[in-house]
Design an enzyme around this catalytic site. Structure first.
Site, short mmCIF file in Angstrom:
data_model
loop_
_atom_site.label_atom_id
_atom_site.label_comp_id
_atom_site.label_asym_id
_atom_site.label_seq_id
_atom_site.Cartn_x
_atom_site.Cartn_y
_atom_site.Cartn_z
N GLY A 185 0.83 -1.21 0.00
CA GLY A 185 0.00 0.00 0.00
C GLY A 185 0.85 1.25 0.00
N ASP A 191 8.42 5.62 8.53
CA ASP A 191 8.04 6.99 8.92
C ASP A 191 7.24 7.71 7.84
OD1 ASP A 191 9.98 7.34 7.04
OD2 ASP A 191 11.36 8.46 8.32
N ASP A 228 4.54 -4.67 -7.45
CA ASP A 228 3.94 -3.42 -6.94
C ASP A 228 4.63 -2.21 -7.54
OD1 ASP A 228 6.08 -4.53 -5.17
OD2 ASP A 228 5.91 -2.57 -4.24
N GLY A 231 2.62 3.54 1.54
CA GLY A 231 3.15 3.69 2.89
C GLY A 231 3.77 5.05 3.12
N ARG A 232 4.14 5.69 2.05
CA ARG A 232 4.69 7.06 2.21
C ARG A 232 4.22 7.94 1.06
NH1 ARG A 232 10.81 6.30 -0.02
NH2 ARG A 232 10.28 4.49 -1.27
P1 AMP Z 1 9.38 0.62 -2.56
O1 AMP Z 1 10.60 -0.11 -2.13
O2 AMP Z 1 9.59 2.09 -2.69
O3 AMP Z 1 8.74 0.03 -3.76
O4 AMP Z 1 8.34 0.46 -1.36
C1 AMP Z 1 7.79 -0.75 -0.99
C2 AMP Z 1 6.73 -0.53 0.05
O5 AMP Z 1 7.26 0.00 1.26
C3 AMP Z 1 5.62 0.41 -0.37
O6 AMP Z 1 4.41 -0.06 0.14
C4 AMP Z 1 6.03 1.71 0.29
O7 AMP Z 1 4.93 2.55 0.50
C5 AMP Z 1 6.63 1.23 1.59
N1 AMP Z 1 7.62 2.17 2.11
C6 AMP Z 1 8.84 2.41 1.59
N2 AMP Z 1 9.50 3.33 2.32
C7 AMP Z 1 8.68 3.70 3.32
C8 AMP Z 1 8.80 4.62 4.42
N3 AMP Z 1 9.89 5.36 4.62
N4 AMP Z 1 7.75 4.71 5.27
C9 AMP Z 1 6.66 3.97 5.07
N5 AMP Z 1 6.48 3.10 4.07
C10 AMP Z 1 7.49 2.95 3.20
MG MG Z 2 7.44 1.07 -4.92
#
Ligand code: AMP
Ligand code: MG
Length: 496
Positions: A87, A122, A249, A89-90
């Site tokens: 989802g 965060d 994703d 997350g940020r």
């Molecule tokens: P990503 O590696 O950017 O594709 O992120 C994978 C998942 O981790 C996604 O659901 C992001 O929203 C969540 N996510 C990545 N970094 C953060 C963060 N600093 N705080 C909260 N959620 C995160």
């Molecule tokens: Mg991503």
């Protein structure tokens, strides 16, 4: 008049698709950069864009009246492993707008604070990843590659705690739609077929109207998604772009590149190139990108499959559905190969695709790999050679090793078979072979200057230059050349 004419559709889906979440305000936001061309396309008022209120909106400190912020839920396969709930997350979707040509776009903040899907994170982003995404996504757009865009970047005035204490920043990202393979997988994981159908119908309505008329709109949706992905991956391969984290994703059904975490452009040609510091198995290496895309699409097909049957209990219909989906997925290879070869022929100024021309492409790439030639400059140099009387647009010092002489002769023979003039062929080659790409070491230098000295000049200069990747300018020779040994960046980081 409202500065951004939001017109939101995802929020009309049932509440289990998202959560209403406002961005968490930050201490003292300051502007890094806005993108007036993109703003204009989205019908955003340019005077407003330059205002302090815009900075407050891009920081998440102020919500415009028609914005209805939400965080959406999705799932996904990360490095091949299933994760039933990810989802935003940020990230927070501020809303959608319809652009001047009638196409709908999402406007999303990234790094705007925690949501129910932050999984202990965060919800913030350090400055580095925001600058990287701004530079590379806008460079991709200028190269003519489908991508999410960067509308604005601001610093938050707050620290972000990772291994180091880093300055925080927020990116405003624009996408044709942020719907990922993972959004569909979430409903598959929940065995929620009603949710699946609503999501597919929503996406067709929004982004694939051509599928609506088909006998089986969901099969048509799959077919169109496969085509867009085949074309996208061919674009990546043709410029030497390595995404680095092709999890399901991180694949948008709309066919735009998303997630500029550990991405990189290769300097020397190397099919095994892989820069991501967390990709120990080299799953997402350059040469694997087509097959991974197909693997991700097979999950999308798996999700849509139940929608292909009117009667879920009919074995006959289920068998038919699997055959239909399989046939569509099998088309990926041919579509990818066609797009890649067509693009490669264009890069080399070659006319019709023939056995000999395909063989030449292969030999040339093999020799480039052996000699570790700079991928970008080799093609630019060949464009110089295409018409010796008018060459000089590249002008970056570059020489082909002697071992290339027979290949160049073969290439010239093939060129003589079509009836374009040397000059017009050369112009066409210059128009598809960039001089300027967001080289790793340049992105890295720009980020370090900003992080360590608060100096945004290298970042601004790089973004400006990469907006015209095909036009050589001697003032920017330093941005065209490959890294010197001490400048080489071997690994890139997600920066989450
Ligand atoms: P990503 O590696 O950017 O594709 O992120 C994978 C998942 O981790 C996604 O659901 C992001 O929203 C969540 N996510 C990545 N970094 C953060 C963060 N600093 N705080 C909260 N959620 C995160
Ligand atoms: Mg991503």
């Amino acid at each position: 008049m409202t500065p951004i004419a939001f017109d939101n559709s995802y929020i009309r889906l049932p509440e289990r698709f998202y959560s209403r979440e406002e961005p968490t305000p930050v201490a003292s936001p300051a502007l890094i950069r806005v993108n007036p061309e993109l703003a204009q396309q989205l019908g955003i008022d340019l005077d407003w864009l330059a205002s302090d209120e815009a900075v407050q909106v891009f920081a998440g400190n102020r919500i415009l009246p028609e914005s209805q912020p939400i965080a959406t839920v999705y799932a996904g396969h990360q490095f091949g492993g299933w994760n039933p709930q990810l989802g935003d997350g940020r990230a927070i979707l501020l809303g959608e707008v319809v652009d001047v040509s009638g196409r709908r776009y999402d406007i999303q903040l990234k790094g705007s604070g925690p949501t129910p899907w932050s999984r202990g994170g965060d919800g913030r982003s350090p400055l580095g990843p925001v600058l990287r995404e701004y530079i590379v996504s806008e460079a991709m757009a200028a190269l003519g590659i489908p991508t999410t865009r960067s509308l604005a970047a601001v610093t938050s005035g707050e620290p972000v705690y990772r291994n180091d204490v880093l300055p925080g920043a927020i990116l405003t990202r624009v996408a044709r739609s942020h719907i990922r393979v993972g959004h569909f997988q979430y409903f598959l994981g929940k065995n929620d077929m009603e949710g699946m159908r609503l999501l597919a119908d929503h996406l067709i309505e929004r982004d694939f109207p051509a599928a609506r008329q088909a006998d089986n709109p969901y099969a048509a949706l799959l077919e169109l998604a496969v085509s867009r992905q085949a074309s996208l991956i061919a674009h990546w391969q043709l410029v030497g772009f390595i995404h680095g984290v092709m999890n399901t994703d991180n694949m948008l059904i709309c066919g735009e590149t998303i997630d500029y975490g550990p991405c990189a452009f290769m300097d020397g040609y190397d099919p095994d190139a892989c820069f991501s510091s967390i990709d120990h198995g080299k799953r997402y290496a350059y040469r694997n990108q087509p097959v991974i895309a197909q693997w991700n699409l097979s999950w999308f097909a798996q999700c849509l499959l139940p929608l292909f049957c009117e009667d879920q209990t009919s074995e006959q219909q289920q068998k038919q559905a699997v055959e239909t989906a399989q046939a569509i997925l099998d088309n990926f290879n041919q579509q990818y190969e066609d797009a890649y070869q067509t693009g490669m022929h264009r890069k080399l100024g070659l006319g019709a695709v023939s056995e000999a021309s395909v063989q030449l492409v292969e030999s040339l790439l093999a020799a480039m790999a052996t000699h570790q030639l700079d991928y970008t400059l080799t093609f630019r140099h060949l464009a110089d050679l295409a018409d010796p009387h008018h060459s000089g647009a590249a002008q970056v010092s570059f020489q082909l090793p002697e071992a290339f002489d027979p290949l160049v002769r073969q290439w010239c023979e093939l060129l003589s078979e079509d009836d374009r003039s040397d000059q017009s062929r050369q112009q066409e080659m210059y128009a598809v072979n960039p001089t300027f790409i967001p080289r790793n070491h340049l992105v890295d230098q720009a980020i370090r200057a900003a992080e360590q000295e608060g100096d945004l000049v290298p970042f601004q200069r790089l973004v400006d230059r990469l907006a015209q990747p095909f036009e050589y300018s001697s003032d920017d020779e330093d941005l065209a050349r490959p890294p010197q040994l001490h400048e080489v960046v071997k690994h890139t980081f997600c920066g989450t």
